[in-house]
Design a protein around this motif. Structure first.
Motif, PDB file in Angstrom:
ATOM      1  N   SER A  96     -15.867   0.570 -66.040  1.00  0.00           N
ATOM      2  CA  SER A  96     -14.731  -0.058 -66.707  1.00  0.00           C
ATOM      3  C   SER A  96     -15.191  -0.758 -67.981  1.00  0.00           C
ATOM      4  N   SER A  97     -14.493  -1.826 -68.354  1.00  0.00           N
ATOM      5  CA  SER A  97     -14.741  -2.546 -69.596  1.00  0.00           C
ATOM      6  C   SER A  97     -15.268  -3.946 -69.289  1.00  0.00           C
ATOM      7  N   VAL A  98     -16.485  -4.236 -69.714  1.00  0.00           N
ATOM      8  CA  VAL A  98     -17.062  -5.558 -69.498  1.00  0.00           C
ATOM      9  C   VAL A  98     -16.237  -6.603 -70.243  1.00  0.00           C
ATOM     10  N   ASP A  99     -15.878  -7.676 -69.532  1.00  0.00           N
ATOM     11  CA  ASP A  99     -14.970  -8.670 -70.110  1.00  0.00           C
ATOM     12  C   ASP A  99     -15.576 -10.075 -70.140  1.00  0.00           C
ATOM     13  N   VAL A 100     -16.889 -10.171 -70.080  1.00  0.00           N
ATOM     14  CA  VAL A 100     -17.559 -11.468 -70.116  1.00  0.00           C
ATOM     15  C   VAL A 100     -18.265 -11.621 -71.461  1.00  0.00           C
ATOM     16  N   PRO A 101     -17.869 -12.596 -72.282  1.00  0.00           N
ATOM     17  CA  PRO A 101     -18.503 -12.786 -73.594  1.00  0.00           C
ATOM     18  C   PRO A 101     -20.018 -12.968 -73.463  1.00  0.00           C
ATOM     19  N   GLY A 102     -20.749 -12.305 -74.297  1.00  0.00           N
ATOM     20  CA  GLY A 102     -22.204 -12.349 -74.241  1.00  0.00           C
ATOM     21  C   GLY A 102     -22.754 -11.235 -73.385  1.00  0.00           C
ATOM     22  N   PHE A 103     -22.248 -11.122 -72.178  1.00  0.00           N
ATOM     23  CA  PHE A 103     -22.671 -10.046 -71.285  1.00  0.00           C
ATOM     24  C   PHE A 103     -22.267  -8.693 -71.851  1.00  0.00           C
ATOM     25  N   ASP A 104     -21.119  -8.651 -72.539  1.00  0.00           N
ATOM     26  CA  ASP A 104     -20.657  -7.387 -73.104  1.00  0.00           C
ATOM     27  C   ASP A 104     -21.638  -6.845 -74.148  1.00  0.00           C
ATOM     28  N   VAL A 105     -22.230  -7.740 -74.948  1.00  0.00           N
ATOM     29  CA  VAL A 105     -23.202  -7.314 -75.957  1.00  0.00           C
ATOM     30  C   VAL A 105     -24.464  -6.781 -75.283  1.00  0.00           C
ATOM     31  N   LEU A 106     -24.951  -7.511 -74.281  1.00  0.00           N
ATOM     32  CA  LEU A 106     -26.147  -7.066 -73.552  1.00  0.00           C
ATOM     33  C   LEU A 106     -25.901  -5.735 -72.872  1.00  0.00           C
ATOM     34  N   TYR A 107     -24.706  -5.571 -72.324  1.00  0.00           N
ATOM     35  CA  TYR A 107     -24.371  -4.326 -71.626  1.00  0.00           C
ATOM     36  C   TYR A 107     -24.355  -3.144 -72.591  1.00  0.00           C
ATOM     37  N   GLU A 108     -23.839  -3.364 -73.794  1.00  0.00           N
ATOM     38  CA  GLU A 108     -23.834  -2.292 -74.793  1.00  0.00           C
ATOM     39  C   GLU A 108     -25.257  -1.881 -75.152  1.00  0.00           C
ATOM     40  N   LEU A 109     -26.126  -2.866 -75.372  1.00  0.00           N
ATOM     41  CA  LEU A 109     -27.513  -2.565 -75.714  1.00  0.00           C
ATOM     42  C   LEU A 109     -28.201  -1.817 -74.574  1.00  0.00           C
ATOM     43  N   TYR A 110     -27.967  -2.297 -73.356  1.00  0.00           N
ATOM     44  CA  TYR A 110     -28.561  -1.660 -72.179  1.00  0.00           C
ATOM     45  C   TYR A 110     -28.093  -0.220 -72.046  1.00  0.00           C
ATOM     46  N   SER A 111     -26.794  -0.025 -72.223  1.00  0.00           N
ATOM     47  CA  SER A 111     -26.205   1.303 -72.022  1.00  0.00           C
ATOM     48  C   SER A 111     -26.748   2.318 -73.014  1.00  0.00           C
ATOM     49  N   PHE A 112     -26.709   1.961 -74.285  1.00  0.00           N
ATOM     50  CA  PHE A 112     -27.018   2.948 -75.320  1.00  0.00           C
ATOM     51  C   PHE A 112     -28.502   3.037 -75.656  1.00  0.00           C
ATOM     52  N   GLN A 113     -29.263   1.990 -75.333  1.00  0.00           N
ATOM     53  CA  GLN A 113     -30.685   2.028 -75.650  1.00  0.00           C
ATOM     54  C   GLN A 113     -31.549   2.414 -74.452  1.00  0.00           C
ATOM     55  N   LEU A 114     -31.202   1.912 -73.267  1.00  0.00           N
ATOM     56  CA  LEU A 114     -32.081   2.117 -72.108  1.00  0.00           C
ATOM     57  C   LEU A 114     -31.685   3.302 -71.240  1.00  0.00           C
ATOM     58  N   ILE A 115     -30.385   3.441 -70.944  1.00  0.00           N
ATOM     59  CA  ILE A 115     -29.965   4.471 -69.991  1.00  0.00           C
ATOM     60  C   ILE A 115     -30.355   5.881 -70.442  1.00  0.00           C
ATOM     61  N   PRO A 116     -30.128   6.286 -71.698  1.00  0.00           N
ATOM     62  CA  PRO A 116     -30.574   7.625 -72.098  1.00  0.00           C
ATOM     63  C   PRO A 116     -32.086   7.809 -71.967  1.00  0.00           C
ATOM     64  N   ARG A 117     -32.844   6.740 -72.184  1.00  0.00           N
ATOM     65  CA  ARG A 117     -34.295   6.833 -72.036  1.00  0.00           C
ATOM     66  C   ARG A 117     -34.690   7.020 -70.573  1.00  0.00           C
ATOM     67  N   VAL A 118     -33.972   6.342 -69.681  1.00  0.00           N
ATOM     68  CA  VAL A 118     -34.212   6.533 -68.246  1.00  0.00           C
ATOM     69  C   VAL A 118     -33.915   7.973 -67.856  1.00  0.00           C
ATOM     70  N   GLY A 119     -32.808   8.513 -68.372  1.00  0.00           N
ATOM     71  CA  GLY A 119     -32.466   9.900 -68.097  1.00  0.00           C
ATOM     72  C   GLY A 119     -33.535  10.858 -68.567  1.00  0.00           C
ATOM     73  N   GLN A 120     -34.105  10.582 -69.737  1.00  0.00           N
ATOM     74  CA  GLN A 120     -35.168  11.421 -70.268  1.00  0.00           C
ATOM     75  C   GLN A 120     -36.424  11.334 -69.413  1.00  0.00           C
ATOM     76  N   ALA A 121     -36.783  10.112 -69.003  1.00  0.00           N
ATOM     77  CA  ALA A 121     -38.020   9.910 -68.253  1.00  0.00           C
ATOM     78  C   ALA A 121     -37.939  10.460 -66.835  1.00  0.00           C
ATOM     79  N   VAL A 122     -36.801  10.299 -66.186  1.00  0.00           N
ATOM     80  CA  VAL A 122     -36.689  10.657 -64.769  1.00  0.00           C
ATOM     81  C   VAL A 122     -36.154  12.069 -64.571  1.00  0.00           C
ATOM     82  N   ALA A 123     -35.157  12.452 -65.365  1.00  0.00           N
ATOM     83  CA  ALA A 123     -34.537  13.764 -65.184  1.00  0.00           C
ATOM     84  C   ALA A 123     -34.884  14.734 -66.290  1.00  0.00           C
ATOM     85  N   GLY A 124     -35.558  14.249 -67.325  1.00  0.00           N
ATOM     86  CA  GLY A 124     -35.895  15.125 -68.445  1.00  0.00           C
ATOM     87  C   GLY A 124     -34.698  15.546 -69.255  1.00  0.00           C
TER      88      GLY A 124
END
Length: 252
Positions: free
Chosen positions: A173-201
């Motif tokens: 869904s949509s993160v609705d907590v100020p501050g947490f929303d910014v961290l969540y965006e960074l986590y989503s777009f910077q870390l998750i694709p890298r995890v996908g690359q490392a674990v699933a290639g």
């Protein structure tokens, strides 16, 4: 959601409506064997708690037969949890369009001795091959956003539910907590694709998954879509600061 002119979204990319399903199939063909592992890594294990909340809402009966249809649940994760929570009369049908995900689920069911309790069917959520009013509950966990024609899938879920049956949908869904929303965006777009690359290639598959979350309707909009399919007493409950939401609707 589908747009006029036969276009829809595949992540941030605009694609022909009829092409989306094939693109989604390619994603899950790539990640099927490590899908649940990557869910653990991406969510820090929180997806387990979210699914536990879903199963609590399902509330499978221990004193009488109970039938569940789990859409887009190919690996069996939700199905096995419902069987564990229910009684001897609990039966689950998993319907998924992706054969690779279903193969993983069948293997896991066999390992658990649940072959006769959980059935795995290849099918399209937009055109289910089950009879009207044949299930006590229909669930879909983190799969509805991958359906090209969401409205049709909701209408089909309504059709196959018994009178008094419940539809439950767990979706990002949509993160609705100020501050947490910014961290969540960074986590989503910077870390998750890298995890996908490392674990699933496969970085692109997880880039799509992140983008698909952002293109999914806001909770109040999706709740209205559920109502438009015929469901009543529709509600949604945000969890973990709005990272996910649990939607509920009844066929009355």
């Amino acid at each position: 959601m589908a747009r006029r002119g036969g276009q829809t979204h595949f992540g941030y990319e605009s694609v022909r409506l009829d092409d989306k399903q094939g693109r989604v199939n390619d994603v899950f063909h790539s990640v099927a064997r490590r899908y649940d592992l990557i869910n653990d890594l991406m969510s820090g294990g929180l997806h387990r708690a979210w699914k536990d909340a879903l199963v609590m809402a399902v509330n499978p009966k221990s004193d009488r037969p109970f039938t569940l249809l789990d859409l887009a649940g190919g690996t069996g994760d939700v199905a096995f949890r419902v069987v564990d929570a229910g009684g001897a009369g609990t039966r689950v049908t998993v319907c998924d369009i992706n054969a690779d995900m279903l193969a993983v689920g069948r293997e896991r069911a066999a390992q658990r001795g649940l072959d006769g309790v959980v059935a795995f069917d290849e099918g399209n959520a937009e055109q289910l091959h089950y009879s009207d009013r044949s299930f006590d509950c229909v669930t879909v966990a983190f799969g509805i956003r991958n359906v090209p024609r969401i409205e049709r899938a909701l209408e089909e879920a309504y059709r196959v539910l018994k009178i008094g049956g419940r539809f439950l949908c767990l979706e990002f869904s949509s993160v609705d907590v100020p501050g947490f929303d910014v961290l969540y965006e960074l986590y989503s777009f910077q870390l998750i694709p890298r995890v996908g690359q490392a674990v699933a290639g496969d970085r692109e598959a997880y880039q799509y998954l992140v983008e698909s979350i952002r293109k999914f309707p806001k909770p109040n909009v999706f709740a209205r879509m559920i109502e438009a399919a015929g469901f009543r007493r529709v509600s949604f409950t945000p969890m973990t600061g709005g990272v996910v939401a649990l939607y509920s609707g009844w066929r009355l």
